[in-house]
Motif scaffolding. Sequence first.
Motif, PDB file in Angstrom:
ATOM      1  N   GLN A  37      51.844  39.013  33.128  1.00 40.81           N
ATOM      2  CA  GLN A  37      51.790  40.475  33.084  1.00 40.81           C
ATOM      3  C   GLN A  37      52.964  41.026  33.874  1.00 40.81           C
ATOM      4  O   GLN A  37      52.985  40.910  35.106  1.00 40.81           O
ATOM      5  N   MET A  89      53.450  38.794  37.084  1.00 38.48           N
ATOM      6  CA  MET A  89      52.265  38.064  37.540  1.00 38.48           C
ATOM      7  C   MET A  89      51.944  37.026  36.476  1.00 38.48           C
ATOM      8  O   MET A  89      51.879  37.349  35.289  1.00 38.48           O
ATOM      9  N   PHE A  91      49.125  34.426  35.228  1.00 38.85           N
ATOM     10  CA  PHE A  91      47.707  34.111  35.365  1.00 38.85           C
ATOM     11  C   PHE A  91      47.381  32.825  34.623  1.00 38.85           C
ATOM     12  O   PHE A  91      47.720  32.663  33.453  1.00 38.85           O
ATOM     13  N   ARG A 110      52.413  35.923  41.800  1.00 36.17           N
ATOM     14  CA  ARG A 110      53.451  36.935  41.581  1.00 36.17           C
ATOM     15  C   ARG A 110      54.804  36.276  41.733  1.00 36.17           C
ATOM     16  O   ARG A 110      55.162  35.817  42.821  1.00 36.17           O
TER      17      ARG A 110
ATOM     18  N   GLY B  43      43.588  38.895  38.279  1.00 39.96           N
ATOM     19  CA  GLY B  43      43.400  38.476  36.907  1.00 39.96           C
ATOM     20  C   GLY B  43      42.232  39.188  36.258  1.00 39.96           C
ATOM     21  O   GLY B  43      41.298  39.629  36.935  1.00 39.96           O
ATOM     22  N   PRO B  44      42.265  39.313  34.931  1.00 40.82           N
ATOM     23  CA  PRO B  44      41.123  39.916  34.230  1.00 40.82           C
ATOM     24  C   PRO B  44      39.849  39.112  34.476  1.00 40.82           C
ATOM     25  O   PRO B  44      39.894  37.899  34.685  1.00 40.82           O
TER      26      PRO B  44
END
Lengths: 114, 111
Positions: A37, A89, A91, A110, B43-44
């Motif tokens: 992201q 970022m 994930f 990050r 995070g989601p």
Amino acid sequence: EPEVTQTPSHQVTQMGQEVILRCVPISNHLYFYWYRQILGQKVEFLVSFYNNEISEKSEIFDDQFSVERPDGSNFTLKIRSTKLEDSAMYFCASSADRARYGYTFGSGTRLTVV
Amino acid sequence: LAKTTQPISMDSYEGQEVNITCSHNNIATNDYITWYQQFPSQGPRFIIQGYKTKVTNEVASLFIPADRKSSTLSLPRVSLSDTAVYYCLLAYGGATNKLIFGTGTLLAVQP
């Protein structure tokens, strides 16, 4: 509640350097993913990994990216030669089964490329 | 993968029930409707998923009409800590396992 663990939480690197982002998925999960992201933008799919191989990847996941599951617990994302636009970022996520059963995401790394 | 459409933002007050509606006119037979929550720099987090009718868990309810072209996430009695971005996604029940995130709905809960 089981967690997906990512390290480091923040990494600063110089343009052109290689970085390895690390993830420990939930132990009994079978599917592993990387998403990223960019600040202020959408969460973007990079790659999915199942049965020790890439099952799907996006256009973003070009030759400078690679993933590996070096042992039974870690899942890594390597960026070979970082660019400024790789700052984001990142994930990691894992799931026990198909996406409809839900992923568990980590808290992210990050990455700042300077 | 079919696209979803949801409001960009919503405002609410503590203690109220919040309903976030999502449109997915081109949903496929194999698609499941799933909702995630995301706080800044995190995070989601998976909230709930369903295929049709109503699903309820400890944090939310999901209402899906018979035609499945829309769905509504219902959050009972929101608190300030529910301020987050909420994503409506279609999770394909078939071969692909990726999730396609849109811009989500930014829910702002005020005191």
